[in-house]
Design a protein around this motif. Structure first.
Motif, PDB file in Angstrom:
ATOM      1  N   UNK A 183       0.819  -1.211   0.000  1.00 25.34           N
ATOM      2  CA  UNK A 183       0.000   0.000   0.000  1.00 25.34           C
ATOM      3  C   UNK A 183       0.852   1.261   0.000  1.00 25.34           C
ATOM      4  N   UNK A 184       2.108   1.130   0.440  1.00 29.32           N
ATOM      5  CA  UNK A 184       3.030   2.266   0.440  1.00 29.32           C
ATOM      6  C   UNK A 184       3.577   2.562  -0.945  1.00 29.32           C
ATOM      7  N   UNK A 185       3.355   1.640  -1.899  1.00 27.68           N
ATOM      8  CA  UNK A 185       3.893   1.790  -3.247  1.00 27.68           C
ATOM      9  C   UNK A 185       5.205   1.070  -3.460  1.00 27.68           C
ATOM     10  N   UNK A 186       5.760   0.494  -2.402  1.00 18.97           N
ATOM     11  CA  UNK A 186       7.018  -0.244  -2.528  1.00 18.97           C
ATOM     12  C   UNK A 186       6.779  -1.612  -3.155  1.00 18.97           C
ATOM     13  N   UNK A 187       7.721  -2.037  -4.002  1.00 20.31           N
ATOM     14  CA  UNK A 187       7.631  -3.372  -4.601  1.00 20.31           C
ATOM     15  C   UNK A 187       8.062  -4.401  -3.565  1.00 20.31           C
ATOM     16  N   UNK A 188       7.209  -5.383  -3.290  1.00 22.55           N
ATOM     17  CA  UNK A 188       7.536  -6.420  -2.314  1.00 22.55           C
ATOM     18  C   UNK A 188       7.879  -7.754  -2.975  1.00 22.55           C
ATOM     19  N   UNK A 189       7.449  -7.935  -4.247  1.00 22.27           N
ATOM     20  CA  UNK A 189       7.744  -9.196  -4.928  1.00 22.27           C
ATOM     21  C   UNK A 189       7.645  -9.005  -6.435  1.00 22.27           C
TER      22      UNK A 189
ATOM     23  N   UNK B 142      -1.273  -4.202  -4.541  1.00 22.53           N
ATOM     24  CA  UNK B 142      -1.638  -4.026  -5.945  1.00 22.53           C
ATOM     25  C   UNK B 142      -0.822  -4.983  -6.780  1.00 22.53           C
ATOM     26  N   UNK B 143      -1.504  -5.770  -7.618  1.00 19.43           N
ATOM     27  CA  UNK B 143      -0.828  -6.686  -8.534  1.00 19.43           C
ATOM     28  C   UNK B 143      -0.751  -6.032  -9.910  1.00 19.43           C
ATOM     29  N   UNK B 144       0.450  -6.044 -10.505  1.00 18.78           N
ATOM     30  CA  UNK B 144       0.654  -5.483 -11.847  1.00 18.78           C
ATOM     31  C   UNK B 144       1.186  -6.590 -12.749  1.00 18.78           C
TER      32      UNK B 144
ATOM     33  N   UNK C 288      -1.592  -4.578 -16.908  1.00 20.43           N
ATOM     34  CA  UNK C 288      -2.868  -4.748 -16.220  1.00 20.43           C
ATOM     35  C   UNK C 288      -2.593  -4.679 -14.716  1.00 20.43           C
ATOM     36  N   UNK C 289      -3.540  -4.156 -13.968  1.00 23.96           N
ATOM     37  CA  UNK C 289      -3.347  -4.095 -12.524  1.00 23.96           C
ATOM     38  C   UNK C 289      -4.655  -4.284 -11.779  1.00 23.96           C
ATOM     39  N   UNK C 290      -4.495  -4.721 -10.515  1.00 26.32           N
ATOM     40  CA  UNK C 290      -5.675  -4.962  -9.684  1.00 26.32           C
ATOM     41  C   UNK C 290      -5.279  -4.835  -8.223  1.00 26.32           C
ATOM     42  N   UNK C 291      -6.111  -4.151  -7.441  1.00 30.03           N
ATOM     43  CA  UNK C 291      -5.910  -4.069  -5.997  1.00 30.03           C
ATOM     44  C   UNK C 291      -6.523  -5.300  -5.335  1.00 30.03           C
ATOM     45  N   UNK C 292      -5.867  -5.807  -4.301  1.00 30.14           N
ATOM     46  CA  UNK C 292      -6.420  -6.962  -3.590  1.00 30.14           C
ATOM     47  C   UNK C 292      -5.992  -6.894  -2.120  1.00 30.14           C
ATOM     48  N   UNK C 293      -6.684  -7.665  -1.304  1.00 25.16           N
ATOM     49  CA  UNK C 293      -6.436  -7.690   0.144  1.00 25.16           C
ATOM     50  C   UNK C 293      -6.034  -9.093   0.582  1.00 25.16           C
ATOM     51  N   UNK C 294      -5.030  -9.156   1.442  1.00 22.74           N
ATOM     52  CA  UNK C 294      -4.594 -10.431   2.018  1.00 22.74           C
ATOM     53  C   UNK C 294      -5.098 -10.502   3.452  1.00 22.74           C
TER      54      UNK C 294
END
Length: 316
Positions: free
Chosen positions: A263-269, A286-288, A296-302
Protein backbone atom coordinates in the motif's frame (compact mmCIF):
# COMPACT_ATOMS: atom_id res chain seq x y z
CA UNK A 1 45.37 -14.09 40.50
CA UNK A 2 47.46 -14.61 37.36
CA UNK A 3 46.75 -18.34 37.44
CA UNK A 4 43.02 -17.68 37.75
CA UNK A 5 43.06 -15.26 34.80
CA UNK A 6 45.01 -17.76 32.70
CA UNK A 7 42.50 -20.51 33.55
CA UNK A 8 39.62 -18.23 32.63
CA UNK A 9 41.21 -17.42 29.27
CA UNK A 10 41.78 -21.12 28.55
CA UNK A 11 38.17 -21.93 29.40
CA UNK A 12 37.10 -19.24 26.94
CA UNK A 13 39.34 -20.76 24.26
CA UNK A 14 37.78 -24.18 24.83
CA UNK A 15 34.29 -22.76 24.50
CA UNK A 16 35.20 -20.82 21.35
CA UNK A 17 36.83 -23.90 19.81
CA UNK A 18 33.77 -26.04 20.42
CA UNK A 19 31.44 -23.34 19.09
CA UNK A 20 33.40 -23.28 15.83
CA UNK A 21 33.28 -27.08 15.59
CA UNK A 22 29.46 -27.10 15.75
CA UNK A 23 27.54 -26.05 12.64
CA UNK A 24 24.75 -23.56 13.20
CA UNK A 25 22.09 -25.85 11.94
CA UNK A 26 18.90 -27.30 13.48
CA UNK A 27 19.49 -30.34 15.76
CA UNK A 28 17.84 -33.70 15.05
CA UNK A 29 14.87 -34.44 17.26
CA UNK A 30 15.48 -36.67 20.26
CA UNK A 31 12.91 -38.75 22.06
CA UNK A 32 12.54 -36.69 25.24
CA UNK A 33 14.45 -35.28 28.18
CA UNK A 34 13.44 -38.29 30.28
CA UNK A 35 16.19 -40.87 30.29
CA UNK A 36 15.73 -44.39 28.99
CA UNK A 37 16.02 -47.39 31.27
CA UNK A 38 19.49 -48.86 31.62
CA UNK A 39 22.93 -47.28 31.64
CA UNK A 40 25.07 -46.69 28.56
CA UNK A 41 28.77 -46.73 29.44
CA UNK A 42 31.48 -45.55 27.11
CA UNK A 43 34.45 -47.84 26.32
CA UNK A 44 37.66 -46.97 28.13
CA UNK A 45 40.09 -45.09 25.91
CA UNK A 46 43.86 -45.33 25.73
CA UNK A 47 45.81 -43.18 28.16
CA UNK A 48 46.72 -39.65 27.13
CA UNK A 49 49.40 -37.43 28.59
CA UNK A 50 49.50 -33.63 28.15
CA UNK A 51 53.30 -33.73 28.31
CA UNK A 52 54.35 -34.70 24.77
CA UNK A 53 58.07 -34.19 25.37
CA UNK A 54 58.47 -37.06 27.83
CA UNK A 55 58.94 -40.67 26.86
CA UNK A 56 56.02 -42.88 27.78
CA UNK A 57 56.69 -44.70 31.06
CA UNK A 58 57.36 -48.45 30.96
CA UNK A 59 54.62 -49.00 33.53
CA UNK A 60 51.30 -47.27 32.98
CA UNK A 61 50.49 -44.58 35.52
CA UNK A 62 47.14 -43.70 33.96
CA UNK A 63 44.07 -43.20 36.08
CA UNK A 64 40.48 -44.12 35.33
CA UNK A 65 38.33 -40.99 35.15
CA UNK A 66 34.56 -41.51 35.16
CA UNK A 67 32.40 -38.69 33.78
CA UNK A 68 28.68 -38.10 33.73
CA UNK A 69 26.43 -35.17 32.80
CA UNK A 70 23.05 -33.96 34.02
CA UNK A 71 20.58 -31.45 32.60
CA UNK A 72 20.03 -30.03 36.09
CA UNK A 73 21.98 -30.36 39.34
CA UNK A 74 19.29 -32.60 40.88
CA UNK A 75 18.53 -34.54 37.69
CA UNK A 76 19.45 -38.06 36.64
CA UNK A 77 22.66 -38.79 34.70
CA UNK A 78 22.07 -38.57 30.96
CA UNK A 79 22.44 -41.80 29.01
CA UNK A 80 22.38 -40.64 25.38
CA UNK A 81 23.01 -37.71 23.05
CA UNK A 82 26.24 -36.47 24.67
CA UNK A 83 29.55 -35.57 23.03
CA UNK A 84 32.62 -35.67 25.30
CA UNK A 85 35.92 -33.94 24.47
CA UNK A 86 39.21 -33.91 26.41
CA UNK A 87 41.69 -31.10 25.68
CA UNK A 88 45.26 -30.40 26.70
CA UNK A 89 45.52 -27.07 28.62
CA UNK A 90 48.64 -26.15 26.61
CA UNK A 91 47.79 -24.34 23.33
CA UNK A 92 49.32 -25.72 20.15
CA UNK A 93 51.25 -23.74 17.53
CA UNK A 94 47.91 -22.62 16.04
CA UNK A 95 46.82 -21.14 19.37
CA UNK A 96 44.14 -23.79 19.89
CA UNK A 97 43.96 -26.38 22.64
CA UNK A 98 44.86 -29.83 21.25
CA UNK A 99 42.00 -32.34 21.28
CA UNK A 100 43.26 -35.49 23.02
CA UNK A 101 40.19 -37.72 23.07
CA UNK A 102 36.50 -37.73 22.23
CA UNK A 103 33.56 -40.06 22.56
CA UNK A 104 29.79 -39.98 21.93
CA UNK A 105 26.90 -41.38 23.93
CA UNK A 106 26.11 -41.24 27.64
CA UNK A 107 28.44 -41.40 30.64
CA UNK A 108 32.14 -41.76 29.76
CA UNK A 109 35.25 -43.42 31.24
CA UNK A 110 38.67 -42.12 30.13
CA UNK A 111 42.15 -43.43 30.98
CA UNK A 112 44.33 -40.35 31.57
CA UNK A 113 47.91 -39.85 32.67
CA UNK A 114 48.51 -37.56 35.68
CA UNK A 115 48.25 -33.92 34.67
CA UNK A 116 45.79 -31.16 33.90
CA UNK A 117 43.03 -31.29 31.29
CA UNK A 118 39.91 -29.49 30.13
CA UNK A 119 36.84 -31.69 29.76
CA UNK A 120 33.86 -30.53 27.73
CA UNK A 121 30.47 -32.14 27.26
CA UNK A 122 27.92 -30.93 24.72
CA UNK A 123 24.27 -31.79 24.19
CA UNK A 124 23.20 -30.21 20.92
CA UNK A 125 24.01 -26.51 21.31
CA UNK A 126 24.19 -26.78 25.11
CA UNK A 127 27.52 -27.44 26.75
CA UNK A 128 29.65 -27.30 29.89
CA UNK A 129 33.42 -27.22 30.45
CA UNK A 130 35.43 -28.19 33.51
CA UNK A 131 39.14 -28.17 34.39
CA UNK A 132 40.33 -31.58 35.57
CA UNK A 133 43.50 -32.44 37.51
CA UNK A 134 44.55 -36.10 37.54
CA UNK A 135 46.86 -36.75 40.56
CA UNK A 136 49.83 -39.10 40.58
CA UNK A 137 48.65 -40.74 43.78
CA UNK A 138 45.18 -41.91 44.68
CA UNK A 139 42.04 -42.41 42.66
CA UNK A 140 40.03 -39.75 40.80
CA UNK A 141 36.47 -39.28 42.03
CA UNK A 142 33.64 -39.30 39.52
CA UNK A 143 33.31 -35.97 37.69
CA UNK A 144 29.78 -34.61 37.24
CA UNK A 145 29.10 -31.79 34.79
CA UNK A 146 25.77 -29.93 34.92
CA UNK A 147 24.63 -28.69 31.52
CA UNK A 148 21.85 -26.43 32.85
CA UNK A 149 20.04 -27.02 29.56
CA UNK A 150 16.63 -27.59 28.06
CA UNK A 151 15.06 -27.52 24.63
CA UNK A 152 12.54 -25.86 22.36
CA UNK A 153 10.30 -27.30 19.64
CA UNK A 154 9.07 -24.69 17.16
CA UNK A 155 6.08 -24.55 14.85
CA UNK A 156 3.76 -21.94 13.36
CA UNK A 157 0.24 -21.41 12.06
CA UNK A 158 -1.32 -18.87 9.73
CA UNK A 159 -4.33 -17.02 11.03
CA UNK A 160 -5.98 -18.69 14.00
CA UNK A 161 -5.13 -22.33 13.32
CA UNK A 162 -4.17 -22.97 9.67
CA UNK A 163 -1.15 -25.25 9.70
CA UNK A 164 1.72 -23.97 7.53
CA UNK A 165 3.43 -26.52 5.23
CA UNK A 166 6.89 -27.36 6.60
CA UNK A 167 8.57 -26.55 3.28
CA UNK A 168 7.26 -22.95 3.50
CA UNK A 169 8.48 -22.37 7.04
CA UNK A 170 11.83 -21.88 8.77
CA UNK A 171 13.19 -20.50 12.03
CA UNK A 172 16.39 -18.74 13.01
CA UNK A 173 17.50 -18.71 16.65
CA UNK A 174 19.40 -15.69 18.00
CA UNK A 175 20.69 -14.66 21.40
CA UNK A 176 18.39 -12.30 23.28
CA UNK A 177 21.14 -9.73 23.89
CA UNK A 178 21.67 -7.01 21.31
CA UNK A 179 25.35 -6.44 20.49
CA UNK A 180 27.13 -3.08 20.19
CA UNK A 181 26.48 -3.04 16.42
CA UNK A 182 22.75 -3.43 17.00
CA UNK A 183 22.70 -7.05 15.83
CA UNK A 184 22.01 -10.26 17.74
CA UNK A 185 24.33 -13.25 17.78
CA UNK A 186 23.13 -16.11 15.55
CA UNK A 187 22.81 -19.37 17.47
CA UNK A 188 21.13 -21.61 14.85
CA UNK A 189 19.79 -20.92 11.38
CA UNK A 190 17.25 -22.58 9.11
CA UNK A 191 15.66 -24.70 11.82
CA UNK A 192 12.79 -26.74 10.44
CA UNK A 193 9.45 -27.05 12.27
CA UNK A 194 8.96 -29.95 14.71
CA UNK A 195 12.71 -30.12 15.33
CA UNK A 196 13.88 -30.16 18.94
CA UNK A 197 16.71 -27.71 19.54
CA UNK A 198 18.88 -28.31 22.62
CA UNK A 199 20.08 -25.10 24.25
CA UNK A 200 21.53 -23.78 27.48
CA UNK A 201 19.07 -22.16 29.84
CA UNK A 202 18.15 -18.60 28.89
CA UNK A 203 15.99 -16.45 26.65
CA UNK A 204 16.37 -16.65 22.87
CA UNK A 205 15.09 -14.44 20.06
CA UNK A 206 13.23 -16.48 17.43
CA UNK A 207 12.66 -15.26 13.86
CA UNK A 208 10.00 -17.21 11.95
CA UNK A 209 9.78 -16.83 8.16
CA UNK A 210 6.74 -18.02 6.21
CA UNK A 211 7.57 -18.03 2.50
CA UNK A 212 10.24 -15.74 1.12
CA UNK A 213 8.60 -12.32 0.81
CA UNK A 214 7.49 -10.40 3.88
CA UNK A 215 5.75 -12.77 6.29
CA UNK A 216 8.16 -12.57 9.25
CA UNK A 217 7.33 -12.87 12.95
CA UNK A 218 9.71 -12.40 15.91
CA UNK A 219 9.31 -13.73 19.44
CA UNK A 220 11.39 -14.16 22.60
CA UNK A 221 11.22 -17.68 24.07
CA UNK A 222 12.63 -18.82 27.41
CA UNK A 223 14.44 -22.16 27.70
CA UNK A 224 14.25 -23.77 31.15
CA UNK A 225 16.65 -26.38 32.48
CA UNK A 226 15.41 -29.95 32.11
CA UNK A 227 12.27 -28.90 30.22
CA UNK A 228 11.10 -29.03 26.62
CA UNK A 229 9.24 -25.87 25.58
CA UNK A 230 6.86 -26.22 22.62
CA UNK A 231 6.16 -22.87 20.95
CA UNK A 232 3.68 -22.18 18.14
CA UNK A 233 4.09 -18.81 16.42
CA UNK A 234 1.11 -17.17 14.73
CA UNK A 235 1.64 -15.61 11.30
CA UNK A 236 -0.76 -13.00 9.94
CA UNK A 237 -0.28 -14.05 6.32
CA UNK A 238 -1.69 -16.15 3.47
CA UNK A 239 -0.71 -17.78 0.19
CA UNK A 240 -1.72 -15.84 -2.96
CA UNK A 241 -1.92 -17.27 -6.50
CA UNK A 242 -1.74 -14.68 -9.30
CA UNK A 243 -3.21 -15.25 -12.78
CA UNK A 244 -3.73 -13.17 -15.91
CA UNK A 245 -6.77 -14.71 -17.66
CA UNK A 246 -8.90 -13.99 -20.70
CA UNK A 247 -12.06 -14.85 -18.77
CA UNK A 248 -12.95 -15.50 -15.15
CA UNK A 249 -11.72 -18.91 -14.06
CA UNK A 250 -9.75 -19.34 -17.28
CA UNK A 251 -6.23 -20.64 -17.87
CA UNK A 252 -3.29 -18.45 -16.86
CA UNK A 253 -1.68 -16.66 -19.80
CA UNK A 254 2.00 -17.41 -20.34
CA UNK A 255 4.85 -14.90 -20.86
CA UNK A 256 3.59 -12.62 -18.10
CA UNK A 257 5.80 -10.56 -15.80
CA UNK A 258 4.47 -9.68 -12.35
CA UNK A 259 5.09 -7.04 -9.70
CA UNK A 260 3.34 -6.81 -6.33
CA UNK A 261 3.24 -3.45 -4.58
CA UNK A 262 2.43 -2.78 -0.93
CA UNK A 263 0.00 0.00 0.00
CA UNK A 264 3.03 2.27 0.44
CA UNK A 265 3.89 1.79 -3.25
CA UNK A 266 7.02 -0.24 -2.53
CA UNK A 267 7.63 -3.37 -4.60
CA UNK A 268 7.54 -6.42 -2.31
CA UNK A 269 7.74 -9.20 -4.93
CA UNK A 270 8.44 -9.78 -8.62
CA UNK A 271 8.07 -12.85 -10.81
CA UNK A 272 8.14 -13.97 -14.42
CA UNK A 273 5.65 -16.80 -14.43
CA UNK A 274 2.21 -17.55 -15.78
CA UNK A 275 0.99 -18.60 -12.35
CA UNK A 276 3.19 -17.19 -9.52
CA UNK A 277 2.50 -18.36 -5.98
CA UNK A 278 3.70 -16.31 -3.03
CA UNK A 279 3.10 -15.80 0.68
CA UNK A 280 2.24 -12.25 1.73
CA UNK A 281 1.69 -10.66 5.13
CA UNK A 282 -1.82 -9.44 5.88
CA UNK A 283 -2.58 -6.09 4.22
CA UNK A 284 -3.47 -4.19 1.05
CA UNK A 285 -1.60 -4.78 -2.22
CA UNK A 286 -1.64 -4.03 -5.94
CA UNK A 287 -0.83 -6.69 -8.53
CA UNK A 288 0.65 -5.48 -11.85
CA UNK A 289 0.88 -7.85 -14.83
CA UNK A 290 2.89 -7.11 -18.00
CA UNK A 291 2.07 -9.16 -21.07
CA UNK A 292 3.55 -8.20 -24.44
CA UNK A 293 3.12 -4.41 -24.63
CA UNK A 294 0.19 -4.13 -22.25
CA UNK A 295 -0.04 -3.60 -18.49
CA UNK A 296 -2.87 -4.75 -16.22
CA UNK A 297 -3.35 -4.10 -12.52
CA UNK A 298 -5.68 -4.96 -9.68
CA UNK A 299 -5.91 -4.07 -6.00
CA UNK A 300 -6.42 -6.96 -3.59
CA UNK A 301 -6.44 -7.69 0.14
CA UNK A 302 -4.59 -10.43 2.02
CA UNK A 303 -6.35 -11.81 5.11
CA UNK A 304 -4.53 -14.06 7.58
CA UNK A 305 -4.96 -17.76 6.86
CA UNK A 306 -7.13 -17.23 3.76
CA UNK A 307 -5.31 -18.55 0.69
CA UNK A 308 -6.87 -17.14 -2.51
CA UNK A 309 -6.47 -16.76 -6.29
CA UNK A 310 -6.11 -13.22 -7.56
CA UNK A 311 -7.20 -13.01 -11.22
CA UNK A 312 -6.48 -10.10 -13.55
CA UNK A 313 -8.76 -10.05 -16.56
CA UNK A 314 -7.20 -9.63 -20.00
CA UNK A 315 -8.94 -6.82 -21.85
CA UNK A 316 -8.67 -5.83 -25.49
Amino acid sequence: MIRHSRAARLLFVVAATLFAMTSARGEDAFQSFKQLNGTTKMPKLNAFSPNFSQTAPSRSTSKSVALEAKLTSDGEPMQQGLSWRVFSPIPGSDGKLPLLASVEGGSADFQLEPGDYFVNVSFGRAGATKKLSVPREGEVEKQVLVLDAGGILLNAVSGSDTRIPAKELKFDVYSAEVQADGERGLVLEDVKPDTIVRLNTGTYHIVSEYGSVNAVVRADIKVEAGKLTEATIQHRAAQINLKLVSEAGGEAIADTAWSVLASSGDIVAESVSAFPVMVLAEGEYTAIARNKDKIYQKDFTVSAGQNVDVELLLTK
